[in-house]
Write an enzyme that holds these catalytic residues in place. Structure first.
Site, PDB file in Angstrom:
ATOM      1  N   ASN A  88      -7.869   0.775   9.873  1.00  0.00           N
ATOM      2  CA  ASN A  88      -6.569   1.044  10.545  1.00  0.00           C
ATOM      3  C   ASN A  88      -6.784   0.807  12.001  1.00  0.00           C
ATOM      4  O   ASN A  88      -7.247   1.777  12.547  1.00  0.00           O
ATOM      5  CB  ASN A  88      -5.751   2.492  10.088  1.00  0.00           C
ATOM      6  CG  ASN A  88      -5.744   2.731   8.718  1.00  0.00           C
ATOM      7  OD1 ASN A  88      -5.935   2.119   8.082  1.00  0.00           O
ATOM      8  ND2 ASN A  88      -5.175   3.677   8.468  1.00  0.00           N
ATOM      9  N   GLU A  99      -3.807  -0.919   8.178  1.00  0.00           N
ATOM     10  CA  GLU A  99      -2.674  -0.692   8.819  1.00  0.00           C
ATOM     11  C   GLU A  99      -2.780  -1.258  10.327  1.00  0.00           C
ATOM     12  O   GLU A  99      -3.956  -1.291  10.829  1.00  0.00           O
ATOM     13  CB  GLU A  99      -2.738   1.077   9.196  1.00  0.00           C
ATOM     14  CG  GLU A  99      -2.212   1.838   7.989  1.00  0.00           C
ATOM     15  CD  GLU A  99      -2.011   3.358   8.328  1.00  0.00           C
ATOM     16  OE1 GLU A  99      -1.798   3.811   9.768  1.00  0.00           O
ATOM     17  OE2 GLU A  99      -2.411   4.212   7.263  1.00  0.00           O
ATOM     18  N   GLU A 157      -7.818   7.602   6.953  1.00  0.00           N
ATOM     19  CA  GLU A 157      -8.009   8.145   8.071  1.00  0.00           C
ATOM     20  C   GLU A 157      -8.779   9.467   8.375  1.00  0.00           C
ATOM     21  O   GLU A 157      -8.218  10.475   8.793  1.00  0.00           O
ATOM     22  CB  GLU A 157      -6.878   7.871   9.209  1.00  0.00           C
ATOM     23  CG  GLU A 157      -6.123   6.757   9.372  1.00  0.00           C
ATOM     24  CD  GLU A 157      -5.206   6.586  10.392  1.00  0.00           C
ATOM     25  OE1 GLU A 157      -4.847   7.621  10.838  1.00  0.00           O
ATOM     26  OE2 GLU A 157      -4.868   5.402  10.761  1.00  0.00           O
ATOM     27  N   TYR A 177      -4.992   0.033  15.433  1.00  0.00           N
ATOM     28  CA  TYR A 177      -3.736   0.130  16.460  1.00  0.00           C
ATOM     29  C   TYR A 177      -4.023  -0.186  17.927  1.00  0.00           C
ATOM     30  O   TYR A 177      -3.098  -0.753  18.644  1.00  0.00           O
ATOM     31  CB  TYR A 177      -2.997   1.536  16.255  1.00  0.00           C
ATOM     32  CG  TYR A 177      -2.392   1.860  15.123  1.00  0.00           C
ATOM     33  CD1 TYR A 177      -1.209   1.332  14.980  1.00  0.00           C
ATOM     34  CD2 TYR A 177      -3.181   2.403  14.293  1.00  0.00           C
ATOM     35  CE1 TYR A 177      -0.485   1.893  13.580  1.00  0.00           C
ATOM     36  CE2 TYR A 177      -2.384   2.608  12.820  1.00  0.00           C
ATOM     37  CZ  TYR A 177      -1.022   2.237  12.748  1.00  0.00           C
ATOM     38  OH  TYR A 177      -0.728   2.553  11.520  1.00  0.00           O
ATOM     39  N   HIS A 223      -3.412  10.847   1.415  1.00  0.00           N
ATOM     40  CA  HIS A 223      -2.736  10.275   2.871  1.00  0.00           C
ATOM     41  C   HIS A 223      -2.409  11.747   3.327  1.00  0.00           C
ATOM     42  O   HIS A 223      -1.092  11.926   3.616  1.00  0.00           O
ATOM     43  CB  HIS A 223      -1.870   9.349   2.681  1.00  0.00           C
ATOM     44  CG  HIS A 223      -1.461   8.612   4.178  1.00  0.00           C
ATOM     45  ND1 HIS A 223      -1.785   7.327   4.158  1.00  0.00           N
ATOM     46  CD2 HIS A 223      -1.131   9.153   5.084  1.00  0.00           C
ATOM     47  CE1 HIS A 223      -1.401   7.005   5.391  1.00  0.00           C
ATOM     48  NE2 HIS A 223      -1.228   8.071   6.112  1.00  0.00           N
ATOM     49  N   ARG A 256       0.982  -1.119   0.025  1.00  0.00           N
ATOM     50  CA  ARG A 256       0.256   0.034  -0.027  1.00  0.00           C
ATOM     51  C   ARG A 256       0.768   1.278  -0.020  1.00  0.00           C
ATOM     52  O   ARG A 256       1.852   1.549   0.874  1.00  0.00           O
ATOM     53  CB  ARG A 256      -0.765   0.138   1.213  1.00  0.00           C
ATOM     54  CG  ARG A 256      -1.704   1.216   1.237  1.00  0.00           C
ATOM     55  CD  ARG A 256      -2.689   1.295   2.769  1.00  0.00           C
ATOM     56  NE  ARG A 256      -3.134   2.680   2.726  1.00  0.00           N
ATOM     57  CZ  ARG A 256      -3.668   3.255   3.800  1.00  0.00           C
ATOM     58  NH1 ARG A 256      -3.408   2.558   5.002  1.00  0.00           N
ATOM     59  NH2 ARG A 256      -4.072   4.443   3.835  1.00  0.00           N
TER      60      ARG A 256
HETATM   61  C1  FCB Z   1      -1.523   6.453  11.049  1.00  0.00           C
HETATM   62  C2  FCB Z   1      -1.114   7.055   9.966  1.00  0.00           C
HETATM   63  C3  FCB Z   1       0.149   6.764   9.359  1.00  0.00           C
HETATM   64  C4  FCB Z   1       0.974   6.641  10.372  1.00  0.00           C
HETATM   65  C5  FCB Z   1       0.681   5.575  11.536  1.00  0.00           C
HETATM   66  C6  FCB Z   1       1.618   5.370  12.688  1.00  0.00           C
HETATM   67  O1  FCB Z   1      -2.198   7.024  11.883  1.00  0.00           O
HETATM   68  O2  FCB Z   1      -2.216   6.781   8.892  1.00  0.00           O
HETATM   69  O3  FCB Z   1       0.227   7.492   8.440  1.00  0.00           O
HETATM   70  O4  FCB Z   1       1.395   7.795  10.858  1.00  0.00           O
HETATM   71  O5  FCB Z   1      -0.465   5.998  12.194  1.00  0.00           O
END
Ligand code: FCB
Length: 513
Positions: free
Chosen positions: A352, A413, A211, A354, A166, A122
């Protein structure tokens, strides 16, 4: 991502036990064996993979964070090119002018990707590299770069996944009000059409906007990211609405101009609430809280808690009613036809993921009881960035997203920053990244075993890169970049990921080499 750094809170012993017992870092009950019937080879590896054979294994990047070549071959200026020059905005005054120099070194990086066995990559296109003024004349040299990149990826057997935006808005458009202007969706649609006409004979996977939540939050709510503005709520909610419209116009442009059937998604940052304890009541509370939209989710303090606002319009064609009511006069003006434009048919939901937050059910018997937030206990595992390590987010997130939106899920992500450096043996050892990724993928395997349709997993990131306002201090790559020389060194995690990909995920529970 601009999530706040972690906050440690004191917990009662009961809270601590409920947190540490079932949720968060420990997934003791989770084994790949649950995902599918398995047998073992003599080396102990599982032979039945937890993910389907067409599941894409890849890594994710973005243009400003890796490309460099900020002024080369006719590229126009983006808001990031300008923002990094303002004193005090970026850690150590760093810039992305050269970054990983991917613009010149992409061929070497693709060799690494091939060695890792990636089946997808990507990347994002820099809008001002393609259209220096954001609209109007095309910079052919800029488009040619992406064309060469796509060819090289395909030659290495890697599917290109192209993100149209982005965060690097053309500065020329910023000066014309960009995301606050109702012209922006048209400009973005025109740009999407240019890119689609040039690449869609080879690119079949597209992401429109990365995002939107973090984008608006960083750019216009907290102002810690380019263009660094702190607007009034009515204004940033207007920018959010225009961003959705731009997404819709881009989908229309891709569908209208594509040479081959396109798979289109939208990469949304999602942070689910997670059950603090392993109980049905806490799971129900967490689910409710994941999609709740109270007014405080629309201020800087809790901006990164809101999920439904950023997904419902795109996948259900409406904003959450509770959010509209709470926002009142700050809610965006919705013109006739807007929701139809925003609600385009998509092929997958890009998430995405985390991490998430902990909640528990309110004590029984309370009137109008709401799920309660449970603070992370002191000493809770954190990444180098200070983000909590909550693998459960990768189980509950995809599960609830699929339940609510009925879309295949693509993890666009996931990853962590860690304290990586070149060891005395000239290698880069990153056991925490391996452990982090294994835990999150085990959670994803559990979602898969329960029937959540999954398209793939893209690790953030391929390379250590320019982490926005943190400069080069947060290393997220599976490949180490020595920034002074730009030399690449695949970290231990790259070798681990290669083995995992080769086994279609079956080596997940074996652990690091
Ligand atoms: C996400 C972003 C990416 C990077 C990661 C750590 O929120 O999309 O660009 O900064 O975090």
């Amino acid at each position: 991502m601009t999530r706040p750094r972690s906050i440690s809170h004191n917990l009662t012993r009961r809270e601590f036990l409920s947190v540490s017992g079932a949720s968060a870092l420990s997934l003791p009950h989770l084994r790949v064996a649950e995902a599918a019937p398995t047998s073992q080879t003599s080396s102990g590896e599982q032979t039945t993979p937890p993910f389907s054979k067409d599941f894409l294994w890849g890594a994710a990047t973005s243009a400003y964070q890796i490309e460099g070549a900020a002024r080369e071959d006719g590229k126009g200026v983006s808001v990031w090119d300008e923002f990094v020059r303002k004193p005090g905005k970026i850690r150590d005054g760093q810039k992305g002018d050269v970054a990983c120099d991917f613009y010149h070194r992409y061929a070497e990086d693709i060799l690494h990707m091939r060695d890792m066995g990636l089946t997808a990559f990507r990347f994002s296109l820099s809008w001002p590299r393609v259209l220096p003024e954001g609209t109007g004349s095309v910079n052919q040299k800029g488009l040619d770069f992406y064309s060469r990149l796509v060819d090289a990826l395909l030659a290495a057997g890697i599917a290109p996944i192209a993100t149209l935006f982005h965060w690097d808005t053309p500065l020329a458009l910023h000066r014309r009000s960009s995301w606050l202007s109702r012209d922006m969706p048209q400009w973005f649609g025109d740009y999407a059409a240019v890119v689609t006409r040039a690449l869609s004979d080879r690119v079949t996977h597209w992401l429109t906007i990365n995002e939107p939540r973090s984008f608006i939050g960083g750019a216009y709510v907290t102002g810690v990211q380019a263009p660094g503005e702190k607007l009034a709520r009515a204004e940033y909610m207007r920018a959010a609405h225009i961003t959705f419209l731009a997404h819709g116009r881009a989908v229309q442009a891709i569908r209208a101009n594509t040479h081959r059937p396109a798979q289109i998604g939208y990469a949304c940052d999602v942070s689910p609430s997670l059950p603090a304890a392993d109980s049905a009541a806490d799971a129900a509370a967490a689910r409710e809280s994941t999609f709740a939209s109270p007014l405080d989710h629309f201020s800087g303090a809790h901006w990164w808690r809101e999920n439904a606002w950023w997904l419902d319009p795109v996948f259900l064609g409406r904003y959450p009613a509770s959010a509209l009511a709470a926002l009142g006069k700050d809610a965006p003006q919705i013109l006739a036809g807007d929701m139809e434009t925003i609600h385009q048919s998509l092929d997958f939901l890009g998430a995405n993921i985390y991490g998430g937050w902990l909640v528990r059910a309110a004590a029984p018997g309370q009137l109008n009881a709401q799920p309660e937030e449970v603070h992370f206990p002191a000493g809770f595992p954190l990444t180098a960035f200070g983000w909590q390590v909550t693998p459960d987010a990768m189980y509950w997130g995809p599960k609830w997203l699929h339940e609510r939106y009925q879309m295949p899920i693509f993890i666009t992500e996931n990853g962590c920053s860690s304290c990586d450096w070149i060891s005395l043996d000239d290698k880069v050892h990153d056991p925490q990244r391996i452990d982090f990724t294994a835990r999150y993928l085990l959670a994803l395997a559990r979602a898969s075993a329960e029937g959540v349709p999954l398209r793939g997993y893209l690790h953030w990131s391929l390379l250590d890169n320019f982490e926005w306002q943190e400069g080069y201090t947060q290393r997220f790559g599976m490949i180490f970049v020595d920034f002074p020389s730009r030399r690449r060194i695949p970290k231990d995690s790259a070798l681990w990921y290669a083995r995992l990909i080769k086994s279609y995920g079956a080596s997940l529970n074996v652990g690091p080499d």
